[in-house]
Design a protein around this motif. Structure first.
Motif, short mmCIF file in Angstrom:
data_model
loop_
_atom_site.label_atom_id
_atom_site.label_comp_id
_atom_site.label_asym_id
_atom_site.label_seq_id
_atom_site.Cartn_x
_atom_site.Cartn_y
_atom_site.Cartn_z
N ASP A 93 0.82 -1.21 0.00
CA ASP A 93 0.00 0.00 0.00
C ASP A 93 0.85 1.26 0.00
O ASP A 93 0.34 2.35 -0.26
N HIS A 94 2.13 1.13 0.31
CA HIS A 94 3.02 2.28 0.38
C HIS A 94 3.66 2.52 -1.00
O HIS A 94 4.33 1.64 -1.54
N LYS A 95 3.45 3.71 -1.52
CA LYS A 95 3.94 4.02 -2.86
C LYS A 95 5.45 4.02 -2.92
O LYS A 95 6.04 3.63 -3.94
N TRP A 96 6.10 4.44 -1.83
CA TRP A 96 7.56 4.50 -1.84
C TRP A 96 8.18 3.11 -1.85
O TRP A 96 9.38 2.96 -2.16
N VAL A 97 7.42 2.07 -1.55
CA VAL A 97 7.87 0.69 -1.68
C VAL A 97 7.45 0.11 -3.02
O VAL A 97 8.24 -0.58 -3.69
N ARG A 98 6.23 0.38 -3.43
CA ARG A 98 5.66 -0.22 -4.63
C ARG A 98 6.34 0.28 -5.91
O ARG A 98 6.66 -0.52 -6.80
N VAL A 99 6.60 1.56 -6.01
CA VAL A 99 7.15 2.12 -7.25
C VAL A 99 8.58 1.63 -7.52
O VAL A 99 8.88 1.17 -8.63
N PRO A 100 9.51 1.71 -6.55
CA PRO A 100 10.85 1.18 -6.83
C PRO A 100 10.86 -0.31 -7.15
O PRO A 100 11.62 -0.77 -8.02
N ALA A 101 10.01 -1.08 -6.46
CA ALA A 101 9.94 -2.52 -6.74
C ALA A 101 9.45 -2.77 -8.17
O ALA A 101 9.97 -3.65 -8.87
N THR A 102 8.48 -1.99 -8.62
CA THR A 102 7.98 -2.13 -9.99
C THR A 102 9.07 -1.81 -11.01
O THR A 102 9.24 -2.52 -12.00
N LEU A 103 9.82 -0.75 -10.75
CA LEU A 103 10.90 -0.37 -11.67
C LEU A 103 11.98 -1.44 -11.75
O LEU A 103 12.47 -1.77 -12.84
N ILE A 104 12.34 -2.01 -10.62
CA ILE A 104 13.37 -3.05 -10.60
C ILE A 104 12.91 -4.30 -11.34
O ILE A 104 13.65 -4.88 -12.15
N VAL A 105 11.67 -4.71 -11.09
CA VAL A 105 11.14 -5.91 -11.75
C VAL A 105 11.07 -5.71 -13.25
O VAL A 105 11.49 -6.57 -14.04
N GLU A 106 10.54 -4.57 -13.68
CA GLU A 106 10.42 -4.31 -15.11
C GLU A 106 11.79 -4.17 -15.78
O GLU A 106 11.98 -4.58 -16.93
N LEU A 107 12.76 -3.62 -15.05
CA LEU A 107 14.11 -3.46 -15.60
C LEU A 107 14.76 -4.82 -15.89
O LEU A 107 15.23 -5.07 -17.00
N PHE A 108 14.75 -5.70 -14.90
CA PHE A 108 15.44 -6.98 -15.07
C PHE A 108 14.65 -7.95 -15.95
O PHE A 108 15.23 -8.89 -16.48
N ARG A 109 13.36 -7.71 -16.10
CA ARG A 109 12.61 -8.51 -17.07
C ARG A 109 12.95 -8.11 -18.50
O ARG A 109 12.88 -8.94 -19.41
N ALA A 110 13.32 -6.86 -18.70
CA ALA A 110 13.59 -6.36 -20.04
C ALA A 110 15.02 -6.61 -20.50
O ALA A 110 15.29 -6.67 -21.69
N VAL A 111 15.95 -6.73 -19.55
CA VAL A 111 17.37 -6.92 -19.92
C VAL A 111 17.59 -8.38 -20.28
O VAL A 111 17.22 -9.28 -19.51
N PRO A 112 18.20 -8.67 -21.43
CA PRO A 112 18.49 -10.07 -21.79
C PRO A 112 19.39 -10.73 -20.75
O PRO A 112 20.29 -10.10 -20.18
N LEU A 113 19.16 -12.02 -20.54
CA LEU A 113 19.90 -12.75 -19.52
C LEU A 113 21.39 -12.77 -19.80
O LEU A 113 22.22 -12.64 -18.89
N LEU A 114 21.76 -12.92 -21.06
CA LEU A 114 23.18 -13.00 -21.40
C LEU A 114 23.90 -11.70 -21.06
O LEU A 114 25.06 -11.71 -20.64
N ILE A 115 23.23 -10.56 -21.23
CA ILE A 115 23.83 -9.28 -20.88
C ILE A 115 24.07 -9.21 -19.37
O ILE A 115 25.10 -8.68 -18.91
N LEU A 116 23.15 -9.74 -18.57
CA LEU A 116 23.35 -9.77 -17.12
C LEU A 116 24.56 -10.60 -16.76
O LEU A 116 25.36 -10.22 -15.89
N MET A 117 24.72 -11.75 -17.40
CA MET A 117 25.90 -12.59 -17.13
C MET A 117 27.18 -11.87 -17.54
O MET A 117 28.18 -11.91 -16.81
N PHE A 118 27.16 -11.21 -18.71
CA PHE A 118 28.33 -10.44 -19.14
C PHE A 118 28.64 -9.33 -18.14
O PHE A 118 29.81 -9.06 -17.85
N PHE A 119 27.59 -8.68 -17.65
CA PHE A 119 27.78 -7.57 -16.72
C PHE A 119 28.51 -8.04 -15.46
O PHE A 119 29.48 -7.41 -15.01
N PHE A 120 28.06 -9.13 -14.88
CA PHE A 120 28.69 -9.62 -13.65
C PHE A 120 30.09 -10.19 -13.91
O PHE A 120 31.00 -9.99 -13.11
#
Length: 286
Positions: A93-120
């Motif tokens: 119910d808290h916007k300051w929790v919900r909005v950052p969580a939404t951004l993080i989820v949408e970000l990592f869903r959009a980034v290809p998995l191979l790029i994440l492995m390359f990044f690390f």
């Protein structure tokens, strides 16, 4: 059943059966053509397959399989934890929790998995963070699949009838109690097939680790296929590895069906109304 589509008549049934037979023959023809081409290029020669009878080769395949299962198992646990935490944050119910969580989820869903492995992996080499290829694979799998699982959890909880939530609030339960005690147990059955499907994807995606030199099953297979003494048996090796992956994914699917069937049986048992009390003469009392 007839409310969604017209029931096929005799001609439609004959046409559908004919099309099914034609498609089956085309598939069988394609498989036969592939087998013929493999045989024509010598892929079924004994020298290309003889290496699999040696214990050292079998041990190499076993080591690659264990490395694959190790990365997939740890990544699956972390992805489930990541998904559950961010799913809870997304329905907050808290916007300051919900909005950052939404951004993080949408970000990592959009980034290809191979790029994440390359990044690390390459990021660790450049900044000397000390991450091994194993952890680069695990962290990439965790972020990508955890984000997808977060959406699966959120959708499963949202799919529970609204009346269940309203009745729980009417009883005086807090939101975390409503989610944990009422919504989540009902949503698990609906989410289970999607969760297992995503875990199957996670298991197969470990094969991307061979690009960053993680010694998983495909990496071992590439080394085995490049041996001149056996005529560069890439195709036979990849066929064996494909069979192993098919077996692992089939086991996960069977486990999902077992858990789903057990959950349904449990709901039937617990959902059955209690028997009405009877008198000594066998008459039902109300």
């Amino acid at each position: 059943m007839s409310t969604l589509y017209d029931v096929p008549g005799p001609r439609a049934k004959i046409r559908n059966r004919t099309l099914n037979v034609v498609v089956l023959l085309l598939v069988l023809g394609a498989v036969a053509w592939v087998i013929y081409r493999l045989n024509a290029t010598g892929q079924f020669e004994s020298r290309r397959w003889i290496q699999f009878q040696y214990t050292s080769i079998q041990n190499q395949l076993l080591d690659g399989l264990l490395a694959t299962l190790k990365a997939a198992g740890l990544a699956a646990v972390l992805a489930l934890l990541f998904g559950s935490v961010f799913a809870a944050a997304r329905i907050s119910d808290h916007k300051w929790v919900r909005v950052p969580a939404t951004l993080i989820v949408e970000l990592f869903r959009a980034v290809p998995l191979l790029i994440l492995m390359f990044f690390f992996y390459y990021g660790s080499l450049q900044f000397k963070l000390g991450l091994t290829p194993f952890w680069a694979v695990v962290l990439g799998l965790m972020l990508y699949n955890g984000s997808v699982l977060a959406e699966i959890f959120r959708a499963g909880i949202a799919a529970v009838p609204k009346g269940q939530r309203e009745a729980s609030y009417a009883l005086g339960l807090r939101k975390n109690q409503v989610v944990r005690l009422v919504l989540l147990p009902q949503a698990i059955s609906a989410m289970l097939p999607a969760i297992v499907s995503q875990l199957v994807v996670l298991l197969k995606d470990t094969a991307l680790g061979f690009i960053i030199t993680y010694p998983e099953l495909l990496y071992v297979g590439k080394q085995m296929g490049g041996r001149l003494n056996y005529g560069f048996p890439y195709i036979p090796t990849y066929i064996v590895i494909a069979i192993i992956y098919i077996g692992l994914c089939s086991l996960l699917s069977l486990l999902a069906r077992y858990l789903e069937g057990r959950s349904r049986r449990r709901r039937k048992v617990t959902g059955a109304p209690p028997p009405l009390p009877t008198t000594e003469t066998g008459e039902t009392t109300i």
